[in-house]
Design an enzyme around this catalytic site. Sequence first.
Site, PDB file in Angstrom:
ATOM      1  N   SER A 186      35.730  39.396  52.471  1.00  0.00           N
ATOM      2  CA  SER A 186      35.979  38.071  53.030  1.00  0.00           C
ATOM      3  C   SER A 186      34.774  37.428  53.703  1.00  0.00           C
ATOM      4  O   SER A 186      34.707  36.207  53.776  1.00  0.00           O
ATOM      5  CB  SER A 186      37.151  38.129  54.007  1.00  0.00           C
ATOM      6  OG  SER A 186      36.925  39.104  55.002  1.00  0.00           O
ATOM      7  N   HIS A 214      40.848  36.649  48.474  1.00  0.00           N
ATOM      8  CA  HIS A 214      39.810  35.670  48.121  1.00  0.00           C
ATOM      9  C   HIS A 214      39.536  35.621  46.627  1.00  0.00           C
ATOM     10  O   HIS A 214      38.571  34.990  46.192  1.00  0.00           O
ATOM     11  CB  HIS A 214      38.519  35.979  48.880  1.00  0.00           C
ATOM     12  CG  HIS A 214      38.692  35.890  50.356  1.00  0.00           C
ATOM     13  ND1 HIS A 214      38.674  34.699  51.041  1.00  0.00           N
ATOM     14  CD2 HIS A 214      38.960  36.849  51.278  1.00  0.00           C
ATOM     15  CE1 HIS A 214      38.894  34.924  52.317  1.00  0.00           C
ATOM     16  NE2 HIS A 214      39.075  36.222  52.489  1.00  0.00           N
ATOM     17  N   LYS A 245      45.337  30.572  50.859  1.00  0.00           N
ATOM     18  CA  LYS A 245      43.936  30.290  50.528  1.00  0.00           C
ATOM     19  C   LYS A 245      43.898  29.420  49.267  1.00  0.00           C
ATOM     20  O   LYS A 245      44.285  28.268  49.338  1.00  0.00           O
ATOM     21  CB  LYS A 245      43.172  31.599  50.458  1.00  0.00           C
ATOM     22  CG  LYS A 245      43.040  32.168  51.887  1.00  0.00           C
ATOM     23  CD  LYS A 245      42.465  33.546  52.024  1.00  0.00           C
ATOM     24  CE  LYS A 245      42.372  33.875  53.525  1.00  0.00           C
ATOM     25  NZ  LYS A 245      42.319  35.300  53.792  1.00  0.00           N
TER      26      LYS A 245
END
Length: 393
Positions: A186, A214, A245
Amino acid sequence: MSAAHPERVIDGWAEEELRTLQARGLRRELEPLSTPQGPVVQLGGETLINFSSNDYLGLAGDPRLGQAATAALSRHGVGTGASRLVVGDTLAHRALEAKLAAFMGAESALLFNAGYAANVGVLSALAGKEDVLFSDALNHASLIDGCRLSRAKTVVYPHRDVDALERLLRAHRGRRQMVCTDAVFSMDGDRAPLRELVALCRQHGAALVVDEAHAIGVLGDRGAGLCEALGVSGEVDLRVGTLGKALGAFGAFVAGSRAVTELLVHRARSLVFSTALPAAVCEAARTGLGLVEDDPSLRAALWRNIRHFAEGLQKLGHPATAQSAIFAVILGEPRAAVEASRFLRTRGLLVKAIRPPTVPEGTSRLRFGLSAAHTPEHIERALDALRELARNA
Ligand SMILES: *Cc1c(COP(=O)(O)O)cnc(C)c1O
């Protein structure tokens, strides 16, 4: 910080610790946005190009997600009233789980209220005192906390070091062994060596849990993450993904076998003892997922920006490679990172300084998160400012 003689003991503790943080350059601040999330945001009256978000596909402020949430709000209301096992389960949760399972190519998917809750819940449900957890040194805090909460013996292996992990797997045996890793790390944006980890885990009878936070929406032919990109989706025991995200909404999920997700419904305490996600959030996430599936141009735009920025950084002498939407410009001490962040802000850029405990001591940095919604001009503005920063250093 004003009361010299706090009346409550807890205030004294807090004030003392805040002074220590301040002295070490680690004092942080919450700053409210006055616009939706997007490539350009307003913060305290300033208009800034936003490079601090994990909204990789520009979906967080997308009106289509908002419309899906609004429609669900009028159908379901806001609150879910209880945990899913009690009375908080809805058809919106089920529809999202079915779509996630298909997207991930998994037998089953199970929602959690956040990625943090998913990792803590999964690790503490699947490992206990007699077991050994192996955790990459740069794993996300939620995996670290999951290891702690599980009470399993936790062995931290050097970042991405498969040989070291192999030695550790031989040295530390338990009832069960489980390796956990971020897919894309991250704060550095580099990738885990998943093919090697799959082989190693198989050899040692260990389970492999991969956190795709991610990588979902960013990597893989269909955007299903690093496991998809490397062709190991079927060989990883459990994948964790976030909805907050690239998918533009909120919440998280795990994808795995029916047996594992069913066990988690019984054992993951962050699921059992927490009120269910609002149906409106599920519907927004389902819409975000649909856009990821149906519109590959989003991912193509993100990758154009990633390559553009990586090439620009290389020209500035940074050892950058185009591995993910995350780029770290390491500055060392917290104050250096904060000053660099302030300078970029004078150039109209929002790039937050990342300091310990989020990253190891001595590696404070600027962390850039790119988005499909950034324009080539936004990327050039960032590169220009970094060039200027290097000249001034
Ligand atoms: C952000 C993040 C999480 C937490 O997800 P939330 O949904 O924000 O709680 C978990 N793992 C990694 C690697 C992350 O970056």
